[in-house]
Design a protein around this motif. Structure first.
Motif, PDB file in Angstrom:
ATOM      1  N   ALA A  44       0.684  12.562  -2.410  1.00  0.00           N
ATOM      2  CA  ALA A  44       0.664  13.887  -3.019  1.00  0.00           C
ATOM      3  C   ALA A  44       2.073  14.273  -3.466  1.00  0.00           C
ATOM      4  O   ALA A  44       3.064  13.883  -2.840  1.00  0.00           O
ATOM      5  N   ASN A  45       2.141  15.030  -4.542  1.00  0.00           N
ATOM      6  CA  ASN A  45       3.436  15.501  -5.015  1.00  0.00           C
ATOM      7  C   ASN A  45       4.007  16.518  -4.039  1.00  0.00           C
ATOM      8  O   ASN A  45       3.277  17.330  -3.483  1.00  0.00           O
ATOM      9  N   THR A  46       5.294  16.473  -3.850  1.00  0.00           N
ATOM     10  CA  THR A  46       5.951  17.440  -2.990  1.00  0.00           C
ATOM     11  C   THR A  46       6.565  18.526  -3.855  1.00  0.00           C
ATOM     12  O   THR A  46       6.908  18.305  -5.005  1.00  0.00           O
ATOM     13  N   THR A  47       6.707  19.683  -3.284  1.00  0.00           N
ATOM     14  CA  THR A  47       7.299  20.782  -4.034  1.00  0.00           C
ATOM     15  C   THR A  47       8.808  20.782  -3.842  1.00  0.00           C
ATOM     16  O   THR A  47       9.314  20.411  -2.780  1.00  0.00           O
ATOM     17  N   ARG A  98       0.814  -1.211   0.000  1.00  0.00           N
ATOM     18  CA  ARG A  98       0.000   0.000   0.000  1.00  0.00           C
ATOM     19  C   ARG A  98       0.851   1.267   0.000  1.00  0.00           C
ATOM     20  O   ARG A  98       0.546   2.247   0.679  1.00  0.00           O
ATOM     21  N   GLU A  99       1.934   1.231  -0.789  1.00  0.00           N
ATOM     22  CA  GLU A  99       2.806   2.386  -0.914  1.00  0.00           C
ATOM     23  C   GLU A  99       3.417   2.436  -2.308  1.00  0.00           C
ATOM     24  O   GLU A  99       3.306   1.485  -3.072  1.00  0.00           O
ATOM     25  N   ARG A 100       4.069   3.532  -2.609  1.00  0.00           N
ATOM     26  CA  ARG A 100       4.690   3.739  -3.921  1.00  0.00           C
ATOM     27  C   ARG A 100       5.940   2.880  -4.028  1.00  0.00           C
ATOM     28  O   ARG A 100       6.767   2.848  -3.129  1.00  0.00           O
TER      29      ARG A 100
END
Length: 149
Positions: free
Chosen positions: A102-105, A76-78
């Motif tokens: 979510a994408n991080t900046t 359950r992870e990338r």
């Protein structure tokens, strides 16, 4: 089930891209580098990307492989899987169920000091974070000599 050894890499990539476009889960039989037992994972592909190519000192080309970036339903992870390690795969009709992170900046790192004096100055500021952001409450002018040390 499709066995990757019996088809071209282009056909495998086409099937994986199709499952990505249709948001369909894929079950892969994957052999990790350096291991002898393959594992079976059901993944939800987020992205397919190529790794960078580098040339060794002997002139051999390394890298340039294709990486599958996906959400693994078991953990359950990338996760990242190399296409060269995929022994077989099955594209399912079931849709995605996991929420990708979510994408991080990107935060630009601080510039490195140009000389030793500036490096010492930044070092001293970093040592005491309370004084690093100190700003006087009253704007001082040159005519105020009573505050001079």
């Amino acid at each position: 089930m499709r066995i990757t050894a019996r088809q071209t890499q282009t056909k495998t990539l086409a099937d994986l891209y199709r499952s990505l476009d249709r948001r369909q889960a894929v079950t892969i039989t994957y052999l990790k580098p350096g291991e002898t037992e393959p594992t079976v994972r059901t993944i939800e592909i987020m992205e397919l990307r190529t790794t960078s190519v580098r040339i060794t000192k002997t002139g051999q080309v390394r890298g340039g492989g294709i990486v599958i970036i996906a959400m693994c339903r078991l953990r359950r992870e990338r996760r990242e899987f190399h296409l060269a390690g995929v022994l077989s795969y099955t594209v399912h009709r079931m849709g995605y169920t996991l929420t990708p992170p979510a994408n991080t900046t990107y935060e630009r790192p601080e510039p490195q000091p140009a000389d030793d004096a500036q490096a010492l100055f930044y070092y001293e500021l970093a040592r005491d974070p309370d004084d690093a952001d100190y700003r006087p409450r009253v704007k001082l002018t040159q005519s105020q000599t009573g505050l001079a040390a």
